[in-house]
Design a protein around this motif. Sequence first.
Motif, PDB file in Angstrom:
ATOM      1  N   ASP A  19       0.880  -1.169   0.000  1.00  0.00           N
ATOM      2  CA  ASP A  19       0.000   0.000   0.000  1.00  0.00           C
ATOM      3  C   ASP A  19       0.923   1.226   0.000  1.00  0.00           C
ATOM      4  OD1 ASP A  19      -1.618   2.125   0.490  1.00  0.00           O
ATOM      5  OD2 ASP A  19      -2.410   1.380   2.399  1.00  0.00           O
ATOM      6  N   SER A  20       1.255   1.709  -1.203  1.00  0.00           N
ATOM      7  CA  SER A  20       2.273   2.757  -1.344  1.00  0.00           C
ATOM      8  C   SER A  20       1.686   4.126  -1.594  1.00  0.00           C
ATOM      9  CB  SER A  20       3.221   2.415  -2.511  1.00  0.00           C
ATOM     10  OG  SER A  20       4.076   1.364  -2.163  1.00  0.00           O
ATOM     11  N   ARG A  21       0.374   4.285  -1.514  1.00  0.00           N
ATOM     12  CA  ARG A  21      -0.253   5.551  -1.870  1.00  0.00           C
ATOM     13  C   ARG A  21       0.338   6.708  -1.079  1.00  0.00           C
ATOM     14  NH1 ARG A  21      -4.995   8.527  -3.436  1.00  0.00           N
ATOM     15  NH2 ARG A  21      -5.079   9.744  -1.533  1.00  0.00           N
TER      16      ARG A  21
ATOM     17  N   ASP B  73       3.038   9.617  -2.276  1.00  0.00           N
ATOM     18  CA  ASP B  73       2.629  11.017  -2.160  1.00  0.00           C
ATOM     19  C   ASP B  73       3.699  11.829  -1.424  1.00  0.00           C
ATOM     20  OD1 ASP B  73       0.080  12.767  -2.629  1.00  0.00           O
ATOM     21  OD2 ASP B  73       0.872  13.327  -0.651  1.00  0.00           O
TER      22      ASP B  73
ATOM     23  N   ARG C 238       2.385   1.114  -9.555  1.00  0.00           N
ATOM     24  CA  ARG C 238       3.261   2.161  -9.015  1.00  0.00           C
ATOM     25  C   ARG C 238       3.264   3.380  -9.936  1.00  0.00           C
ATOM     26  NH1 ARG C 238       7.922  -1.965  -6.505  1.00  0.00           N
ATOM     27  NH2 ARG C 238       6.382  -2.987  -5.206  1.00  0.00           N
TER      28      ARG C 238
ATOM     29  N   LEU D 287       0.148   5.362  -9.233  1.00  0.00           N
ATOM     30  CA  LEU D 287       0.266   6.138  -7.991  1.00  0.00           C
ATOM     31  C   LEU D 287       1.145   7.367  -8.197  1.00  0.00           C
ATOM     32  CD1 LEU D 287       0.646   3.260  -5.357  1.00  0.00           C
ATOM     33  CD2 LEU D 287      -1.329   4.773  -5.676  1.00  0.00           C
ATOM     34  N   TYR D 288       2.240   7.223  -8.933  1.00  0.00           N
ATOM     35  CA  TYR D 288       3.107   8.382  -9.196  1.00  0.00           C
ATOM     36  C   TYR D 288       2.382   9.419 -10.055  1.00  0.00           C
ATOM     37  CZ  TYR D 288       7.537   7.300  -6.917  1.00  0.00           C
ATOM     38  OH  TYR D 288       8.508   7.104  -5.982  1.00  0.00           O
TER      39      TYR D 288
END
Lengths: 331, 331
Positions: free
Chosen positions: A162-164, A168, A197, A200-201
């Motif tokens: 979970d890299s949100r 950010d 990924r 998200l970026y």
Amino acid sequence: MEQQPVTMSDVARAAGVSVTTVSYVLSGKRPVAPATTEAVQAAVARLGFRLNTVAQSLRTGRSSTAALIIPDIANPFYAELARGLQDALRRERLHVVICNTNADRAEELSYLDDVVRRRLDGVVITPQWLVTDDLDPLRAAGIPVVVSADTELSDLDVVRADSREAIDQAVAHLAERGHRRLGMVAGPTGTPNGDPRLALYRAAARRHGLALPADLVVRGKHTREAGAAALRRMMSRAQPPTAVVCVNDRSAIGVLEAAEDTGLRIPSDLALIGHDDIEVASLTRPRLSTIRYPAYEVGSTCGRLLLERLDGRVDPVEVALRTRFVPREST
Amino acid sequence: MEQQPVTMSDVARAAGVSVTTVSYVLSGKRPVAPATTEAVQAAVARLGFRLNTVAQSLRTGRSSTAALIIPDIANPFYAELARGLQDALRRERLHVVICNTNADRAEELSYLDDVVRRRLDGVVITPQWLVTDDLDPLRAAGIPVVVSADTELSDLDVVRADSREAIDQAVAHLAERGHRRLGMVAGPTGTPNGDPRLALYRAAARRHGLALPADLVVRGKHTREAGAAALRRMMSRAQPPTAVVCVNDRSAIGVLEAAEDTGLRIPSDLALIGHDDIEVASLTRPRLSTIRYPAYEVGSTCGRLLLERLDGRVDPVEVALRTRFVPREST
């Protein structure tokens, strides 16, 4: 001669339905008509079907074996994941054998075939090219599968990042340092699950007012070589980036080496962020800023989910492990 | 039902001799009485015994599998070795599964048991604690074993480092820089094969007039943690070393980190040399001087020897791969 265990295929045949239907009934994942459900349950009871369990292996006095199927043995992320998995499974006398596919679909399928043929007891996999039907032979054999990846594969246990929030923070950190134009070394094009990924970026860049233009997104394998090639491509654009973010640390290290070769100083000429926080990220010169995804914990979580399955759990579970932005010297 | 292949055990029983004797007759490694030799050869002919071959697997249309048994998956040396092995075996449709023992004897034995039980087609192993008798079940099952290590295990194929010259150069290089007192982070005490790298460093130190006193030889696992602990131990001695040489790069990186923690500058306060030249050795700060042992080539050589065995070669072969001293910034 050994008694052959009753398989999901046997149940499907007895109930006159497909293996997928049996799997849906057992997992409750998809709705199945009541009459079909009853037929399956009756066949399960009549044949004495049970999921392949550690208990069975313990009864026979044999150690059991799970396969860990990974795309790149040269990536230390998977070595750490393997250690976490081994430690989680060892107390149940489950061995791990590690299978390296080089991110090749034929190898992925071939190792899965081995697993079924040699009757291994479970699989933990980071798939690259597999689609859900590819796993039918494992479903049919009652061999549980745990996936370590962001994936659309249904009815399986999944451990993912979970890299949100971390991504950010990473983009906010670049914005604070005056960066306005990002490049990304992303994963391969055309994998069934895309590249979460990158998504998200893109979202984080929008939120913080940075550009991440399409011609600065370079896709390829998750390797050093791909990272080095991607940097050369980006720097040849009319408007090159001032900061590069990467799908993993291996490709970031490739960027680092290519930057050194071409006389670009990091971080003054170019900022750089990896993903994973493998051991070497804190040993490079400069030390690599990255998104920490705890590989050992990923492995031990996969192990826990696999043991639960072998213990009889049928409902699929998804575990999202929070990642964390680790700023070092490359930004 | 599958036809069970004739094993070396079957031959031994039919000839009224031990499996070891059968192995000696087939390999010609040790002299065996003529009458016994004849009895074994007659049994081989009568039973149609043959060594487990790739050809057999190809006939059945199934891919075959070899096990790679290693002591430390966290050491990238073995990841590279695995890649070399996989590439060498792929064209013969032999798969590799990787088994990580954490340098634990029980795990080594347990994986060997798996290999026999699941009828794998061959084994490449870097053993830590195994003695020659431990491999009898594999001999009995006709499963070939290739060893990647300096070892006393007899009647097996061996791939090992020939580091005599490289270690001599490394010590000469230290002597030129004025060092007179070495410490060594060596492998564990009590392994059946000792620590050949320590013996080579001792001999080279004698030749070049450097001291390598017993209280500056610290033994332990081949890990970062062991390297860090070893440095702390050495620096607490009345006469600490001015240069430290290590059994591998992993432990050298542990020394590097411990030196940084304790304010020792490398190379001005302490010179440092690793062994293997894993990828990270050229990425650390300072870059690590080391002895290059080409892991990929070790793996592909093991693969070649395994294929030759599966193709019917019976005489054991030993291949020594020359290593090379690579001076960088840590000396």
